[in-house]
Scaffold this motif. Structure first.
Motif, mmCIF file in Angstrom:
data_model
loop_
_atom_site.group_PDB
_atom_site.id
_atom_site.type_symbol
_atom_site.label_atom_id
_atom_site.label_comp_id
_atom_site.label_asym_id
_atom_site.label_seq_id
_atom_site.Cartn_x
_atom_site.Cartn_y
_atom_site.Cartn_z
ATOM 1 N N PHE A 91 21.093 16.648 12.271
ATOM 2 C CA PHE A 91 20.218 15.623 11.892
ATOM 3 C C PHE A 91 20.650 14.631 10.610
ATOM 4 O O PHE A 91 20.303 13.500 10.611
ATOM 5 N N GLN A 92 21.299 15.594 9.878
ATOM 6 C CA GLN A 92 21.899 14.793 8.705
ATOM 7 C C GLN A 92 23.032 13.876 8.993
ATOM 8 O O GLN A 92 23.063 12.536 8.478
ATOM 9 N N SER A 93 23.882 14.148 10.021
ATOM 10 C CA SER A 93 24.824 13.238 10.520
ATOM 11 C C SER A 93 24.332 12.052 11.376
ATOM 12 O O SER A 93 25.008 11.021 11.321
ATOM 13 N N LYS A 94 23.148 12.134 11.819
ATOM 14 C CA LYS A 94 22.426 10.972 12.423
ATOM 15 C C LYS A 94 21.640 10.401 11.402
ATOM 16 O O LYS A 94 21.026 9.214 11.636
ATOM 17 N N LYS A 95 21.832 10.695 10.219
ATOM 18 C CA LYS A 95 21.071 10.158 8.952
ATOM 19 C C LYS A 95 19.359 10.066 9.283
ATOM 20 O O LYS A 95 18.509 8.959 8.824
ATOM 21 N N TRP A 96 18.969 11.214 9.901
ATOM 22 C CA TRP A 96 17.756 11.303 10.046
ATOM 23 C C TRP A 96 16.818 11.877 8.957
ATOM 24 O O TRP A 96 15.626 11.962 9.116
ATOM 25 N N ILE A 97 17.517 12.475 7.992
ATOM 26 C CA ILE A 97 16.910 13.183 6.878
ATOM 27 C C ILE A 97 17.006 12.497 5.512
ATOM 28 O O ILE A 97 18.598 12.431 5.355
ATOM 29 N N ASN A 98 16.246 11.918 4.746
ATOM 30 C CA ASN A 98 16.763 11.397 3.671
ATOM 31 C C ASN A 98 16.529 12.149 2.446
ATOM 32 O O ASN A 98 16.558 13.324 2.720
ATOM 33 N N GLY A 99 16.839 11.660 1.363
ATOM 34 C CA GLY A 99 16.787 12.508 0.045
ATOM 35 C C GLY A 99 15.537 13.276 -0.305
ATOM 36 O O GLY A 99 15.509 13.899 -1.195
ATOM 37 N N GLU A 100 14.556 12.693 0.149
ATOM 38 C CA GLU A 100 13.179 13.600 -0.067
ATOM 39 C C GLU A 100 12.651 14.380 1.160
ATOM 40 O O GLU A 100 11.660 14.674 1.122
#
Length: 412
Positions: free
Chosen positions: A308-317
């Motif tokens: 999910f992080q590699s797809k940029k689906w999780i932001n800093g919040e």
């Protein structure tokens, strides 16, 4: 004696005529390309017979019912030759939303006039479009689709190739009003389409006991959306959107619940006053938003999170941005990840250990669909629920309508 000699041949001729008009069907399917991976067939004569039977058993409709369309040309009088089996197909490696059909025309000019009367825009070269529907006239044929991207290919393969092999309807449909079939090489998986008084059923079996068991379990709740899917079902559904997501996310089980709520939305705009000073202006409107909870179980929670992080689906919040309805929060546990809306959290009910997707109708849903026509809104508001179910190799999809005075075929 002379009367008998006249009446008997007339009865024979009448019987032959009734057979060819009502029962005889041309089962050759000439307009399915070799690279089709899904086919929908509609038995036009069976559908018309069902319509006439329903009409005959509801005298209140004999006067014509709603007269709003009496002055307009019906599709059967538009210059199209209605086939015994309407053939709709999907081409391999195209978007799931792209479906096509080829129709024969008795009168191309009459059909063009029909399209113009229905406010289709002419885009040149006998191409017409209205919203997501596209038509192109090729001589005495018409290619229709929810996209025009494959029109050239379809024209070459089906209309310009004289020896295009025809398939037989019996490969796909068996005595039902319609069917949907999935093709993989030489293998064809068929699902019947049945139209009842208050529901449409799509299934590949006749055993209702398993399906009824799922329905009875779900009657205890009233959420807008509920679903449970195992790994195989996740793979099947992910093919419609992203073929790799099921395997890349390591997901083995998906459970979700959602409800709808009307909330106030603030729109901020800027304008200038008489002294050319920028002034902030706030307006408010009611919008429909879901409250939801999603539980994704996986083989490896760390790999799921990393994907999910590699797809940029999780932001800093720690918000899951692949879902457009914000705000939400995504968390990780030993079994996988959980995504919850934060405005008004909902609690997932105990696991049913079934494969299903249930969408119940909600007045907030169709009232928010402002782009739909009144007819489309009426159809949606008439639906009670949509339910998908799976057990082993048995599949069902039911579109259940609310009880009404008329059967669906006369309502819609």
């Amino acid at each position: 004696m002379k009367k008998k000699k006249i009446i008997v041949p007339l009865l024979v001729l009448l019987a032959v005529a009734v057979y060819f008009v009502v029962f005889h069907k041309d089962k050759s399917l000439r307009y399915i390309p070799e690279n089709a991976d899904a086919v929908v067939l509609i038995d036009s004569k069976k559908l018309m017979g069902q319509y006439l039977f329903s009409l005959a058993t509801h005298p209140s409709e004999w006067s014509g019912g709603d007269t709003k369309n009496k002055s307009s040309t019906s599709f059967k009088d538009s210059g199209v030759r209605i086939p015994d089996f309407l053939q709709i197909f999907h081409i391999k490696d195209t978007k799931f939303s792209e479906w096509y059909s080829v129709l024969e025309l008795k009168d191309p000019q009459k059909f063009i006039a029909f399209l113009k009367k229905r406010n289709f825009t002419e885009n040149g070269n006998n191409r017409f479009q209205k919203e997501q529907f596209f038509f192109v006239i090729e001589g005495n044929h018409c290619i229709a689709g929810t996209s025009d991207l494959a029109f050239e290919t379809i024209n070459k393969k089906l209309l310009q190739t004289p020896l295009n092999p025809a398939r037989n309807a019996e490969e796909f449909i068996q005595n039902t009003v319609g069917s949907i079939s999935f093709i993989s090489g030489q293998k064809i998986q068929n699902f019947s389409i049945e139209l009842h008084d208050d529901e449409i059923e799509i299934k590949n079996n006749s055993n209702q006991k398993i399906f009824n068991a799922i329905v009875s379990k779900l009657q205890k709740s009233d959420q807008f959306l509920e679903l449970e899917l195992d790994q195989e079902n996740i793979r099947n559904f992910s093919r419609f959107f992203n073929k790799s997501i099921a395997d890349s996310s390591q997901a083995t089980f998906l459970r979700a619940i959602a409800d709808l709520e009307q909330v106030n939305d603030t729109i901020v705009s800027y304008e200038f006053d008489d002294n050319f000073n920028e002034v902030e202006k706030k307006t408010f409107q009611k919008i429909t938003q879901p409250n939801y909870s999603i539980d994704i179980q996986s083989k490896d929670a760390e790999k799921t999170w990393a994907y999910f992080q590699s797809k940029k689906w999780i932001n800093g919040e720690n918000q899951f941005t692949a879902i457009p309805f914000q705000p939400n929060e995504i968390t990780k546990n030993n079994n996988g990840v959980v995504i919850k809306s934060t405005r008004r959290p909902v609690v997932i009910a105990p696991q049913l250990k079934e494969n299903y997707i249930l969408i119940r109708n909600n007045s907030l849903l169709y009232s928010s669909l402002k782009t739909l026509s009144n007819t489309e809104k009426k159809v949606i508001s008439d639906i009670d629920y949509v339910l998908y179910g799976n057990k082993s190799q048995d599949y069902w999809l039911t579109i259940k309508a609310k009880k009404g005075k008329l059967p669906l075929i006369l309502r819609w």
